[in-house]
Design an enzyme around this catalytic site. Structure first.
Site, PDB file in Angstrom:
ATOM      1  N   HIS A  53       0.855  -1.199   0.000  1.00 23.59           N
ATOM      2  CA  HIS A  53       0.000   0.000   0.000  1.00 23.59           C
ATOM      3  C   HIS A  53       0.879   1.234   0.000  1.00 23.59           C
ATOM      4  O   HIS A  53       2.101   1.137   0.147  1.00 23.59           O
ATOM      5  CB  HIS A  53      -0.995  -0.018   1.159  1.00 23.59           C
ATOM      6  CG  HIS A  53      -0.395   0.103   2.531  1.00 23.59           C
ATOM      7  ND1 HIS A  53       0.419  -0.867   3.077  1.00 23.59           N
ATOM      8  CD2 HIS A  53      -0.475   1.086   3.468  1.00 23.59           C
ATOM      9  CE1 HIS A  53       0.783  -0.485   4.293  1.00 23.59           C
ATOM     10  NE2 HIS A  53       0.266   0.701   4.555  1.00 23.59           N
ATOM     11  N   HIS A  55       1.467   3.931   1.868  1.00 20.95           N
ATOM     12  CA  HIS A  55       2.008   4.720   2.978  1.00 20.95           C
ATOM     13  C   HIS A  55       3.537   4.803   2.918  1.00 20.95           C
ATOM     14  O   HIS A  55       4.209   3.812   2.597  1.00 20.95           O
ATOM     15  CB  HIS A  55       1.560   4.134   4.320  1.00 20.95           C
ATOM     16  CG  HIS A  55       0.116   4.424   4.622  1.00 20.95           C
ATOM     17  ND1 HIS A  55      -0.627   3.679   5.506  1.00 20.95           N
ATOM     18  CD2 HIS A  55      -0.717   5.387   4.153  1.00 20.95           C
ATOM     19  CE1 HIS A  55      -1.857   4.173   5.566  1.00 20.95           C
ATOM     20  NE2 HIS A  55      -1.932   5.208   4.756  1.00 20.95           N
ATOM     21  N   ASP A  57       5.897   4.747   5.038  1.00 23.74           N
ATOM     22  CA  ASP A  57       6.730   3.794   5.793  1.00 23.74           C
ATOM     23  C   ASP A  57       6.790   2.422   5.100  1.00 23.74           C
ATOM     24  O   ASP A  57       7.477   1.517   5.574  1.00 23.74           O
ATOM     25  CB  ASP A  57       6.255   3.661   7.258  1.00 23.74           C
ATOM     26  CG  ASP A  57       4.869   3.075   7.399  1.00 23.74           C
ATOM     27  OD1 ASP A  57       3.946   3.548   6.700  1.00 23.74           O
ATOM     28  OD2 ASP A  57       4.683   2.133   8.202  1.00 23.74           O
ATOM     29  N   HIS A  58       6.107   2.290   3.953  1.00 25.69           N
ATOM     30  CA  HIS A  58       6.152   1.040   3.171  1.00 25.69           C
ATOM     31  C   HIS A  58       6.775   1.223   1.789  1.00 25.69           C
ATOM     32  O   HIS A  58       7.242   0.259   1.197  1.00 25.69           O
ATOM     33  CB  HIS A  58       4.744   0.437   3.062  1.00 25.69           C
ATOM     34  CG  HIS A  58       4.184   0.067   4.406  1.00 25.69           C
ATOM     35  ND1 HIS A  58       4.082  -1.231   4.837  1.00 25.69           N
ATOM     36  CD2 HIS A  58       3.760   0.835   5.437  1.00 25.69           C
ATOM     37  CE1 HIS A  58       3.604  -1.245   6.078  1.00 25.69           C
ATOM     38  NE2 HIS A  58       3.406   0.003   6.463  1.00 25.69           N
ATOM     39  N   HIS A 111      -7.591  -0.493   5.276  1.00 26.56           N
ATOM     40  CA  HIS A 111      -6.543   0.380   5.827  1.00 26.56           C
ATOM     41  C   HIS A 111      -6.279   1.510   4.826  1.00 26.56           C
ATOM     42  O   HIS A 111      -6.230   2.678   5.188  1.00 26.56           O
ATOM     43  CB  HIS A 111      -5.288  -0.447   6.079  1.00 26.56           C
ATOM     44  CG  HIS A 111      -4.111   0.324   6.584  1.00 26.56           C
ATOM     45  ND1 HIS A 111      -4.079   0.914   7.823  1.00 26.56           N
ATOM     46  CD2 HIS A 111      -2.908   0.599   6.008  1.00 26.56           C
ATOM     47  CE1 HIS A 111      -2.898   1.524   7.988  1.00 26.56           C
ATOM     48  NE2 HIS A 111      -2.177   1.344   6.897  1.00 26.56           N
ATOM     49  N   ASP A 128      -0.294  -3.665   6.279  1.00 30.01           N
ATOM     50  CA  ASP A 128      -0.924  -3.122   7.486  1.00 30.01           C
ATOM     51  C   ASP A 128      -2.395  -3.493   7.580  1.00 30.01           C
ATOM     52  O   ASP A 128      -3.189  -2.758   8.179  1.00 30.01           O
ATOM     53  CB  ASP A 128      -0.803  -1.586   7.508  1.00 30.01           C
ATOM     54  CG  ASP A 128       0.609  -1.115   7.800  1.00 30.01           C
ATOM     55  OD1 ASP A 128       1.493  -1.945   8.095  1.00 30.01           O
ATOM     56  OD2 ASP A 128       0.838   0.112   7.722  1.00 30.01           O
ATOM     57  N   HIS A 166       4.503  -4.568  10.704  1.00 34.46           N
ATOM     58  CA  HIS A 166       5.005  -3.941  11.937  1.00 34.46           C
ATOM     59  C   HIS A 166       5.113  -4.941  13.082  1.00 34.46           C
ATOM     60  O   HIS A 166       4.341  -5.896  13.151  1.00 34.46           O
ATOM     61  CB  HIS A 166       4.066  -2.821  12.393  1.00 34.46           C
ATOM     62  CG  HIS A 166       4.023  -1.635  11.475  1.00 34.46           C
ATOM     63  ND1 HIS A 166       4.829  -0.535  11.661  1.00 34.46           N
ATOM     64  CD2 HIS A 166       3.285  -1.398  10.368  1.00 34.46           C
ATOM     65  CE1 HIS A 166       4.566   0.352  10.700  1.00 34.46           C
ATOM     66  NE2 HIS A 166       3.633  -0.136   9.899  1.00 34.46           N
TER      67      HIS A 166
HETATM   68 FE    FE Z   1       2.738   0.934   8.201  1.00 31.93          FE
HETATM   69 ZN    ZN Z   2      -0.009   1.751   6.515  1.00 31.61          ZN
END
Ligand code: FE
Ligand code: ZN
Length: 254
Positions: A53, A55, A57-58, A111, A128, A166
């Site tokens: 996805h 985001h 942080d990915h 999400h 996530d 995570h």
């Molecule tokens: Fe994340």
């Molecule tokens: Zn995420």
């Protein structure tokens, strides 16, 4: 022999790295440097990048990885990820010939609007959406979508290895205990996962069968979970979407 190795990024992200003796593919590289360090140390060539996805942080490390390796970047067709070269959605498959693996793509929105998972070789990379003993927040989709997505994942074989994005497991278990204080499988899981963390080891991958026995977000049809959700709501609801929405909201404030 295919191995899956967690490369730690940021505070609690895992960049799952699939590797053999010569090549690697990475899932959700939010940061490039830890991946570059790992590849260099192990003498590996990058073969592919997979994103679940959009985001940061990915996907935040993809552009920098592409400066060192000219590889295909797979990810959700309907999300804004500038670095994607192979947009995919449910029904598509991703094959990584250098590693001899193939994954099927599952749409699991909730999400984010078009979040996807990769399933293959008995393993699930679910970003996530499904966490160990928890699930992601519903940011762009609806509770109904999230329940459908989680049901879709729960239908996979019990021995499926769950690789999520995570290390949230112990906090998630703390909440799960509030929802289901009488769940003995959950008590066992807590003991097991606490030990792993005390040894500095990841709690992942988990097994899907254990998630079905302990993860409250996969248990919205269980009487004990319904009862706790109703207590939180101060209402009587048995509909799994309402039960899910109630415990998701409760977890957000927990
Ligand atoms: Fe994340
Ligand atoms: Zn995420």
């Amino acid at each position: 022999m295919l191995q899956v190795v967690p490369v730690a990024a940021f505070k609690d992200n895992y960049v799952w790295t699939l590797r053999n003796a010569s090549h690697a593919a990475v899932v959700d590289p939010g940061e490039a440097q830890p991946v570059l360090d790992y590849l260099k140390r192990e003498g590996l060539q990058l073969a592919a990048i997979l994103a679940t996805h959009h985001h940061p942080d990915h996907v935040g490390g993809i552009a920098e990885l592409l400066r060192s390796f000219d590889v295909p970047v797979y990810g959700p067709k309907n999300e804004p990820i500038a670095t994607l070269t192979r947009p995919v959605a449910e029904g598509d498959s991703v094959s990584i010939p250098e590693l001899g693996v193939e994954f099927s793509v599952l749409d699991i929105p909730g999400h984010t609007r078009a979040h996807i998972a990769y399933y293959g070789a008995g393993s699930l990379f679910c970003g996530d959406t499904l966490f160990a003993c928890g699930c992601g927040r519903v940011f762009e989709g609806t509770a109904e979508q999230m329940v459908k997505s989680l049901d879709k994942l729960a239908a996979l074989p019990d021995d499926t290895k769950v690789y999520c994005g995570h290390e949230y497991t112990l906090a998630n278990i703390g909440f799960a205990k509030a929802v289901e204080p009488g769940n003995t499988a959950l008590a066992k899981r807590e003991e097991h996962d606490r030990k792993l963390r005390a040894e500095g080891k990841p709690t992942l991958p988990s097994r899907l069968g254990d998630e079905k026995a302990t993860n409250p977000f996969l248990r919205c049809r269980e009487p004990a979970v319904i009862e706790s959700a109703n207590k939180y709501l101060g209402a009587r609801a048995a509909d799994p979407v309402r039960v899910f929405a109630a415990i998701r909201e409760w977890k957000n404030k927990f």
